[in-house]
Design a protein around this motif. Sequence first.
Motif, short mmCIF file in Angstrom:
data_model
loop_
_atom_site.label_atom_id
_atom_site.label_comp_id
_atom_site.label_asym_id
_atom_site.label_seq_id
_atom_site.Cartn_x
_atom_site.Cartn_y
_atom_site.Cartn_z
N GLU A 87 1.78 23.50 -43.11
CA GLU A 87 2.33 23.05 -41.68
C GLU A 87 2.37 21.40 -41.67
OE1 GLU A 87 2.25 25.80 -39.61
OE2 GLU A 87 2.06 27.04 -41.61
N ARG A 125 1.73 26.93 -35.00
CA ARG A 125 3.10 26.96 -35.58
C ARG A 125 4.17 26.95 -34.41
NH1 ARG A 125 4.34 30.67 -40.63
NH2 ARG A 125 2.85 29.20 -41.58
N CYS A 135 -4.30 27.46 -36.84
CA CYS A 135 -5.62 27.02 -37.77
C CYS A 135 -6.41 25.91 -36.97
CB CYS A 135 -4.98 26.63 -38.98
SG CYS A 135 -6.24 26.10 -40.18
N GLN A 193 -8.33 30.91 -37.51
CA GLN A 193 -7.18 30.72 -38.22
C GLN A 193 -6.46 32.15 -38.66
OE1 GLN A 193 -6.25 31.66 -41.60
NE2 GLN A 193 -8.06 32.42 -42.06
N LEU A 195 -3.39 31.86 -40.85
CA LEU A 195 -2.47 31.60 -41.77
C LEU A 195 -2.53 32.40 -43.11
CD1 LEU A 195 -2.33 27.67 -41.77
CD2 LEU A 195 -0.93 29.33 -40.31
#
Length: 225
Positions: A87, A125, A135, A193, A195
Amino acid sequence: MYHHWSNITFVHWRYPRTLVQSLVPDSLTVETFDGAAWVGLTPFLMEDVRMPGLPAVPWLSRFPETNLRTYVRDARGRSGIWFLSMEAGQLPAALGGRAGYWLPYFWSDMSVETDGGLWRYRSRRRWPGPIGARCDGDVEIGADLAEGERDERAHFLTARFLLFTLVAGRLAAAEVEHPPWPLRHARLARLDQDLLRVAGLPAPDHAPLLHASRGVPVRVGMWSW
């Protein structure tokens, strides 16, 4: 490229090797330590990003980044990092990382804030999807690791000097140069998070292992085959 990786936290979980192996190319073998593969979440601040011989551009040279990574070796026995996602808080950085370095960069709305011994990381994101992958973490920073605490596991998880990627389906590697990380103790006060799930990993069933560092200067070389 020259960078300075600042205010970094290494958050690591153990996973079965076969599970992590399914997420990396067949040309790489996942490395293990204490019988397990390790997946690391590393939020930090990129600073002084520049090309050799050129000055840093203020509005392009400083931005947050969060990487999800694991540790691998190639057929030549070289150890390095395979990134599951990266990211970046700057769209040009994400585009450049994808187009110029063939790395899995995503543009995200991000911040890194420090308040004494508390470091706060935020990330959502933006592009490409899944949009909203997040996150958010709060980390309490402790004392420097004593010499005896800089053990083989800490070295395995943080002392990495090679990056791998696929360029047109062909494995490539880039050398990374930096001094030893000045590692500190850290405690995870909060982590929200997804991810890991987005990358294809189940939620961890155990607490992570943490290290933190104020940062180091870094040079990343060009890809070679």
